[in-house]
Design a protein around this motif. Sequence first.
Motif, PDB file in Angstrom:
ATOM      1  N   PRO A 177      18.600  -9.252  10.636  1.00 55.90           N
ATOM      2  CA  PRO A 177      19.529 -10.158  11.318  1.00 55.90           C
ATOM      3  C   PRO A 177      18.985 -11.573  11.458  1.00 55.90           C
ATOM      4  CG  PRO A 177      19.342  -8.075  12.505  1.00 55.90           C
ATOM      5  CD  PRO A 177      18.276  -8.077  11.455  1.00 55.90           C
ATOM      6  N   TYR A 178      17.673 -11.702  11.611  1.00 56.35           N
ATOM      7  CA  TYR A 178      17.072 -13.020  11.794  1.00 56.35           C
ATOM      8  C   TYR A 178      17.155 -13.848  10.510  1.00 56.35           C
ATOM      9  CZ  TYR A 178      15.266 -10.607  15.869  1.00 56.35           C
ATOM     10  OH  TYR A 178      15.175  -9.872  17.024  1.00 56.35           O
ATOM     11  N   LYS A 179      17.088 -13.182   9.366  1.00 53.35           N
ATOM     12  CA  LYS A 179      17.154 -13.896   8.097  1.00 53.35           C
ATOM     13  C   LYS A 179      18.565 -13.945   7.519  1.00 53.35           C
ATOM     14  CE  LYS A 179      15.275 -14.106   3.406  1.00 53.35           C
ATOM     15  NZ  LYS A 179      14.297 -13.578   2.439  1.00 53.35           N
ATOM     16  N   HIS A 180      19.306 -12.862   7.643  1.00 54.61           N
ATOM     17  CA  HIS A 180      20.555 -12.727   6.915  1.00 54.61           C
ATOM     18  C   HIS A 180      21.810 -13.070   7.719  1.00 54.61           C
ATOM     19  CE1 HIS A 180      18.022  -9.729   4.430  1.00 54.61           C
ATOM     20  NE2 HIS A 180      18.087 -10.877   3.777  1.00 54.61           N
ATOM     21  N   ASN A 181      21.700 -13.156   9.038  1.00 49.41           N
ATOM     22  CA  ASN A 181      22.876 -13.484   9.858  1.00 49.41           C
ATOM     23  C   ASN A 181      22.938 -14.971  10.160  1.00 49.41           C
ATOM     24  OD1 ASN A 181      23.009 -10.479  11.959  1.00 49.41           O
ATOM     25  ND2 ASN A 181      23.641 -10.838   9.855  1.00 49.41           N
ATOM     26  N   PRO A 182      24.131 -15.563  10.185  1.00 46.55           N
ATOM     27  CA  PRO A 182      24.265 -16.945  10.648  1.00 46.55           C
ATOM     28  C   PRO A 182      23.790 -17.048  12.104  1.00 46.55           C
ATOM     29  CG  PRO A 182      26.283 -16.186   9.581  1.00 46.55           C
ATOM     30  CD  PRO A 182      25.412 -14.982   9.745  1.00 46.55           C
ATOM     31  N   ILE A 183      23.369 -18.233  12.512  1.00 50.36           N
ATOM     32  CA  ILE A 183      22.804 -18.427  13.847  1.00 50.36           C
ATOM     33  C   ILE A 183      23.784 -18.003  14.941  1.00 50.36           C
ATOM     34  CG2 ILE A 183      22.037 -20.175  15.517  1.00 50.36           C
ATOM     35  CD1 ILE A 183      19.906 -19.493  13.523  1.00 50.36           C
ATOM     36  N   ASN A 184      25.076 -18.319  14.775  1.00 48.31           N
ATOM     37  CA  ASN A 184      26.029 -17.964  15.830  1.00 48.31           C
ATOM     38  C   ASN A 184      26.198 -16.449  15.957  1.00 48.31           C
ATOM     39  OD1 ASN A 184      27.333 -17.982  13.258  1.00 48.31           O
ATOM     40  ND2 ASN A 184      29.327 -17.996  14.255  1.00 48.31           N
ATOM     41  N   VAL A 185      26.152 -15.738  14.817  1.00 45.30           N
ATOM     42  CA  VAL A 185      26.250 -14.274  14.854  1.00 45.30           C
ATOM     43  C   VAL A 185      24.984 -13.681  15.478  1.00 45.30           C
ATOM     44  CG1 VAL A 185      26.435 -12.186  13.438  1.00 45.30           C
ATOM     45  CG2 VAL A 185      27.777 -14.217  12.860  1.00 45.30           C
ATOM     46  N   LEU A 186      23.833 -14.195  15.081  1.00 51.08           N
ATOM     47  CA  LEU A 186      22.569 -13.731  15.648  1.00 51.08           C
ATOM     48  C   LEU A 186      22.529 -13.978  17.152  1.00 51.08           C
ATOM     49  CD1 LEU A 186      19.648 -12.693  15.435  1.00 51.08           C
ATOM     50  CD2 LEU A 186      18.951 -15.028  14.872  1.00 51.08           C
ATOM     51  N   SER A 187      22.965 -15.154  17.586  1.00 50.44           N
ATOM     52  CA  SER A 187      22.958 -15.495  19.018  1.00 50.44           C
ATOM     53  C   SER A 187      23.812 -14.517  19.808  1.00 50.44           C
ATOM     54  CB  SER A 187      23.471 -16.926  19.217  1.00 50.44           C
ATOM     55  OG  SER A 187      22.622 -17.858  18.580  1.00 50.44           O
ATOM     56  N   SER A 188      24.947 -14.152  19.252  1.00 54.54           N
ATOM     57  CA  SER A 188      25.826 -13.188  19.918  1.00 54.54           C
ATOM     58  C   SER A 188      25.139 -11.834  20.074  1.00 54.54           C
ATOM     59  CB  SER A 188      27.127 -13.042  19.122  1.00 54.54           C
ATOM     60  OG  SER A 188      27.957 -12.065  19.693  1.00 54.54           O
ATOM     61  N   LYS A 189      24.417 -11.403  19.041  1.00 55.55           N
ATOM     62  CA  LYS A 189      23.708 -10.122  19.097  1.00 55.55           C
ATOM     63  C   LYS A 189      22.568 -10.164  20.109  1.00 55.55           C
ATOM     64  CE  LYS A 189      24.863  -8.772  14.371  1.00 55.55           C
ATOM     65  NZ  LYS A 189      24.385  -8.550  12.985  1.00 55.55           N
ATOM     66  N   LEU A 190      21.874 -11.284  20.174  1.00 59.16           N
ATOM     67  CA  LEU A 190      20.778 -11.429  21.133  1.00 59.16           C
ATOM     68  C   LEU A 190      21.305 -11.425  22.561  1.00 59.16           C
ATOM     69  CD1 LEU A 190      18.664 -14.158  19.285  1.00 59.16           C
ATOM     70  CD2 LEU A 190      18.077 -11.748  19.564  1.00 59.16           C
ATOM     71  N   GLU A 191      22.468 -12.017  22.753  1.00 58.25           N
ATOM     72  CA  GLU A 191      23.081 -12.019  24.091  1.00 58.25           C
ATOM     73  C   GLU A 191      23.427 -10.594  24.519  1.00 58.25           C
ATOM     74  OE1 GLU A 191      26.655 -14.344  26.506  1.00 58.25           O
ATOM     75  OE2 GLU A 191      26.552 -14.451  24.320  1.00 58.25           O
ATOM     76  N   LYS A 192      23.871  -9.781  23.576  1.00 59.22           N
ATOM     77  CA  LYS A 192      24.251  -8.401  23.891  1.00 59.22           C
ATOM     78  C   LYS A 192      23.051  -7.541  24.285  1.00 59.22           C
ATOM     79  CE  LYS A 192      28.425  -8.317  21.033  1.00 59.22           C
ATOM     80  NZ  LYS A 192      29.061  -7.800  19.789  1.00 59.22           N
ATOM     81  N   VAL A 193      21.845  -7.904  23.813  1.00 62.07           N
ATOM     82  CA  VAL A 193      20.660  -7.126  24.212  1.00 62.07           C
ATOM     83  C   VAL A 193      20.021  -7.678  25.476  1.00 62.07           C
ATOM     84  CG1 VAL A 193      20.194  -6.409  21.856  1.00 62.07           C
ATOM     85  CG2 VAL A 193      19.028  -8.416  22.750  1.00 62.07           C
ATOM     86  N   GLY A 194      20.645  -8.704  26.078  1.00 56.71           N
ATOM     87  CA  GLY A 194      20.189  -9.156  27.389  1.00 56.71           C
ATOM     88  C   GLY A 194      19.504 -10.491  27.455  1.00 56.71           C
ATOM     89  N   LEU A 195      19.424 -11.237  26.367  1.00 60.50           N
ATOM     90  CA  LEU A 195      18.770 -12.545  26.395  1.00 60.50           C
ATOM     91  C   LEU A 195      19.762 -13.605  26.870  1.00 60.50           C
ATOM     92  CD1 LEU A 195      16.706 -10.939  24.731  1.00 60.50           C
ATOM     93  CD2 LEU A 195      16.383 -12.955  23.298  1.00 60.50           C
ATOM     94  N   VAL A 196      19.268 -14.572  27.627  1.00 60.18           N
ATOM     95  CA  VAL A 196      20.097 -15.672  28.097  1.00 60.18           C
ATOM     96  C   VAL A 196      19.939 -16.856  27.149  1.00 60.18           C
ATOM     97  CG1 VAL A 196      19.995 -14.944  30.495  1.00 60.18           C
ATOM     98  CG2 VAL A 196      18.258 -16.508  29.615  1.00 60.18           C
ATOM     99  N   LYS A 197      20.719 -17.899  27.394  1.00 59.11           N
ATOM    100  CA  LYS A 197      20.823 -19.007  26.435  1.00 59.11           C
ATOM    101  C   LYS A 197      19.471 -19.640  26.124  1.00 59.11           C
ATOM    102  CE  LYS A 197      23.384 -23.237  25.431  1.00 59.11           C
ATOM    103  NZ  LYS A 197      24.434 -24.184  25.884  1.00 59.11           N
ATOM    104  N   SER A 198      18.672 -19.916  27.159  1.00 56.42           N
ATOM    105  CA  SER A 198      17.382 -20.571  26.919  1.00 56.42           C
ATOM    106  C   SER A 198      16.463 -19.689  26.077  1.00 56.42           C
ATOM    107  CB  SER A 198      16.705 -20.909  28.255  1.00 56.42           C
ATOM    108  OG  SER A 198      16.477 -19.733  29.017  1.00 56.42           O
TER     109      SER A 198
END
Length: 518
Positions: A389-410
């Motif tokens: 996901p870090y290499k193959h997903n666009p940044i906006n898609v990756l950001s959405s996935k990271l948010e779902k695992v509990g990471l905040v914007k910063s």
Amino acid sequence: MFNPRKSAGSKRVKLSTGEDRPFFLYLYNQPPEGEISIQQIETLTSERIKLLRLFEIANTKFQKFSTEWTDFMFKEIKDFEKVFAFKFTDDADYETKLRNDVISHYFVRLPYCRTDDLRKWLLAHEVDLFKFRFLRLQNDSSHGKNLVTKFLSAIQLSLKIVSSGEKNAHDKWLKACLGGQAVNFDNIEFYKVHFTQALDLVRNRRAFLHNGSLYVPHIDVSSIVLNHFRASLSQQLAHTTQRLTLMEDDRITPKLVAISNQYLGRKFGQEGGAVTVDQIEQLATQSFPLCMSNIHVALKETKHAKHWARLQYGLFLKAIGLSADDALVFWRKYLTKNADGEAFDKKYAYLFRHMYGKEGKKTSYSPYSCIKIQNNSAPGTADEFHGCPYKHNPINVLSSKLEKVGLVKSEINEVTSLVQSKNYCMACTKTFELKHRISENVLTAITHPNQYYEESRKVLTTGNVSARMKGGGQAEAADLTQFKAQHESMMEERKKSGFTQQDADFLSQSASVFDEDF
């Protein structure tokens, strides 16, 4: 046989002990002589690539050549001191280590001069390695004084020493070059060079520029040497690139190219029957890396997975302990879109049994490493979920996935900044640290999905991280039950309202759970 007396840059120096030894620093401007086996070439090239990747990890985690960076490298370099020389030693195999260094450097050029990006990567980290060694030479007082001067003479880098009269004439400006350091100005030597030989010192205002000449204090002479080494090596690598087709050998080149794309860490792969089908859902939420949880979520939602996703995820599950029989139960449960009932046995069962060494040539396959996942075929359509996901997903898609695992914007910004600089493994490592609330830089780097899983289980079940820490200590949870309860509560709260003051208080409280003295 390799002869250090004839090898590039291997001018000898008489030490304070009276020994006559070659320098452990090379300019690599002449290839080594002698015979070597293909097996030795593979081993030494592999070791050098691992060494250079260590510099890449250090540069990502710390400011280059800072105290933290240096402490990290001194600790991690110990394993490589058995193979390569990083300082003058009395070891009987000192010259063997010099031989290993030169041979490994020349053979690592072959796979890393094939593209501009690889060549730039090799140049950058070879320069870091050279600087690391040069600073050790500069700080070596156990073998007599003026080792740096002797080395400069050995590589024929002539630097004019500023006379006492000229030094006194510019004393105001030369003292300013020392940045207020508590040193005896009279004892400091200055070198006079053309300003183009140390542009970084000009840029950082660490040397006195007068009439086109740069006055460089002895402590900063490394910049001049480094620029000389960088220019020399850059020219040599360009020459290697031009003559690559002439230098290739079918006996060794394919092996070296394979090594450069190879995972060189710990091997995973034997299932132990420690995980059941019923446990996978919870484990996927708690301890799966993003590349695997991504496939798991998609598999639940679509009841379908294409070939590469089945391989990537199936081998991962095998390595965490899912038995061959349970694997068939698991995949029969989820792959129902196009293969319900008996159709599953006809279409998919053979693949999973083959994966476990039950069919075909009876080979038990190993799970994919990060580098293999990143370099394999990227997902090309919307219904493909394999890859990194870090290499193959666009940044906006990756950001959405990271948010779902509990990471905040910063925190997401921290991860995506690593992605944008193409440090995909370090982005995954950062995600691990943030998700598990462990001290920054406790882990060296995540380079395998099963490494991520194992480290996660250690944190959540024992409070320990197996990564190497300062002093060899381990982080111990003061109250693991309370920690896990707080963690789960915080994750739920984050999903509802984002990062709150309560979360900040939790971070402060949980800081004591892990040893931060790294």
